[in-house]
Design an enzyme around this catalytic site. Structure first.
Site, PDB file in Angstrom:
ATOM      1  N   ASP A  54       1.114  -0.683   0.107  1.00  0.00           N
ATOM      2  CA  ASP A  54       0.220  -0.320  -0.532  1.00  0.00           C
ATOM      3  C   ASP A  54       0.830   1.219   0.059  1.00  0.00           C
ATOM      4  OD1 ASP A  54      -1.658   2.562   0.591  1.00  0.00           O
ATOM      5  OD2 ASP A  54      -2.838   0.638   1.550  1.00  0.00           O
ATOM      6  N   LYS A  78       1.226   3.392   5.434  1.00  0.00           N
ATOM      7  CA  LYS A  78       0.037   2.124   5.953  1.00  0.00           C
ATOM      8  C   LYS A  78       0.522   1.093   6.324  1.00  0.00           C
ATOM      9  CE  LYS A  78      -4.330   4.167   4.651  1.00  0.00           C
ATOM     10  NZ  LYS A  78      -5.503   3.828   3.869  1.00  0.00           N
ATOM     11  N   ALA A 125      -7.754  -1.140 -11.612  1.00  0.00           N
ATOM     12  CA  ALA A 125      -6.377  -1.040 -12.561  1.00  0.00           C
ATOM     13  C   ALA A 125      -6.039  -1.771 -11.823  1.00  0.00           C
ATOM     14  CB  ALA A 125      -5.752   0.319 -12.739  1.00  0.00           C
ATOM     15  N   CYS A 165     -11.558 -16.033 -13.754  1.00  0.00           N
ATOM     16  CA  CYS A 165     -10.953 -15.826 -12.963  1.00  0.00           C
ATOM     17  C   CYS A 165     -11.743 -13.737 -12.352  1.00  0.00           C
ATOM     18  CB  CYS A 165      -9.496 -15.216 -13.849  1.00  0.00           C
ATOM     19  SG  CYS A 165      -9.647 -14.026 -15.795  1.00  0.00           S
ATOM     20  N   CYS A 168     -12.910 -12.608 -15.786  1.00  0.00           N
ATOM     21  CA  CYS A 168     -14.432 -13.166 -16.137  1.00  0.00           C
ATOM     22  C   CYS A 168     -15.533 -12.723 -15.440  1.00  0.00           C
ATOM     23  CB  CYS A 168     -14.553 -15.216 -15.825  1.00  0.00           C
ATOM     24  SG  CYS A 168     -12.304 -15.861 -16.886  1.00  0.00           S
ATOM     25  N   CYS A 180     -14.926   3.887  -0.944  1.00  0.00           N
ATOM     26  CA  CYS A 180     -15.539   4.650   0.208  1.00  0.00           C
ATOM     27  C   CYS A 180     -15.172   6.244   0.474  1.00  0.00           C
ATOM     28  CB  CYS A 180     -14.261   3.984   0.948  1.00  0.00           C
ATOM     29  SG  CYS A 180     -14.798   2.303   1.565  1.00  0.00           S
ATOM     30  N   CYS A 239      -7.423 -14.679 -18.264  1.00  0.00           N
ATOM     31  CA  CYS A 239      -7.025 -16.910 -18.692  1.00  0.00           C
ATOM     32  C   CYS A 239      -7.662 -17.554 -19.414  1.00  0.00           C
ATOM     33  CB  CYS A 239      -8.143 -17.462 -17.273  1.00  0.00           C
ATOM     34  SG  CYS A 239     -10.124 -17.386 -17.561  1.00  0.00           S
TER      35      CYS A 239
HETATM   36 ZN   LIG Z   1     -11.202 -15.467 -16.935  1.00  0.00          ZN
END
Ligand SMILES: [Zn+2]
Length: 239
Positions: A54, A78, A125, A165, A168, A180, A239
């Site tokens: 992080d 953090k 991303a 994955c 998908c 948040c 995948c």
């Molecule tokens: Zn996939």
């Protein structure tokens, strides 16, 4: 091993399962509300090596739900503060800090060396990049998110030849992951999701079988869970 007596007493874990947990490495992406909860249980359970990624610093508005931080930590890293707290919780655990934004290559190299990745990040991303690295390394990915009074969690891999994955489930076109900051979140909801993610990671490490390809949706408003099947996409770019 007295710390782990209740794990060892479990038929599904036992000494062998606890040893596997102790010998394992885990990468935690995001040390927010989800990451604080998940990492606490990974540390208390004796996961051998926990890597925290992080690049953010603690903000006062984080304190309501990011339970590894206190008022004195505002403005500090953090990942570094969390690492220090986790080491206090369990000094036997090695905790490493990656307090920088990882590019695809650095992430892939890190993922290649761990047994499971937990993704509690707050943007698509990063989530896509983490997914691609996990698919490439045949690494188990436990993914979770929380917003308002809603949370979701899914476990992917490591056998991506037969199971779906993260890509998908979500396509690039959906790029509008809410966070948040703009929407608010009930403090304990990310705690629930992070704790469930720790459960799934520990199951994977201990060798307890778990179904893949299911998205669990938590609605804190009604206090209920719902399961949605994730289909493996034939045209998935990952995948
Ligand atoms: Zn996939």
């Amino acid at each position: 091993m007295t710390r782990h007596a209740r794990h060892i007493a479990l038929a599904q874990v036992g000494e062998a399962g606890q040893q596997r947990i102790s010998n394992s490495s885990v990468l935690m992406i995001g040390v927010g509300g989800i990451g604080c909860a998940a990492a606490s249980y990974l540390a208390s359970s004796g996961v051998g090596h926990i890597i925290l990624n992080d690049f953010d610093t603690v903000d006062e508005s984080n304190l309501g739900r990011q339970v590894l931080f206190g008022p004195d930590d505002v403005g500090k890293s953090k990942a570094a503060i969390a690492a220090s707290r986790l080491s206090t919780l369990n000094p036997e655990v090695q905790v490493s800090v990656l307090d920088e934004r990882l590019d695809a290559t650095a992430l892939a190299n890190t993922v290649a060396d761990v047994d499971v990745v937990l993704d509690g990040s707050d943007n698509f991303a990063t989530r896509f990049m983490v997914n691609d690295a996990c698919v490439k390394s045949d690494c188990c990915l436990v993914s979770g998110s929380a917003i308002r009074l809603e949370g979701q969690i899914a476990v992917f891999g490591p056998d991506y030849n037969i199971s779906p994955c993260y890509r998908c489930l979500y396509e690039d076109a959906d790029e509008s992951l809410e966070n948040c900051a703009g929407n608010g979140v009930l403090a304990a909801v990310p705690g629930v999701i992070g704790t469930m993610m720790a459960v799934e990671a520990l199951k994977h490490l201990a060798g307890i079988p778990s179904p893949r390809g299911t998205l669990q949706l938590y609605d804190a408003g009604s206090g209920s869970f719902r399961s949605v099947t994730i289909a493996k996409r034939k045209d998935c770019p990952s995948c």
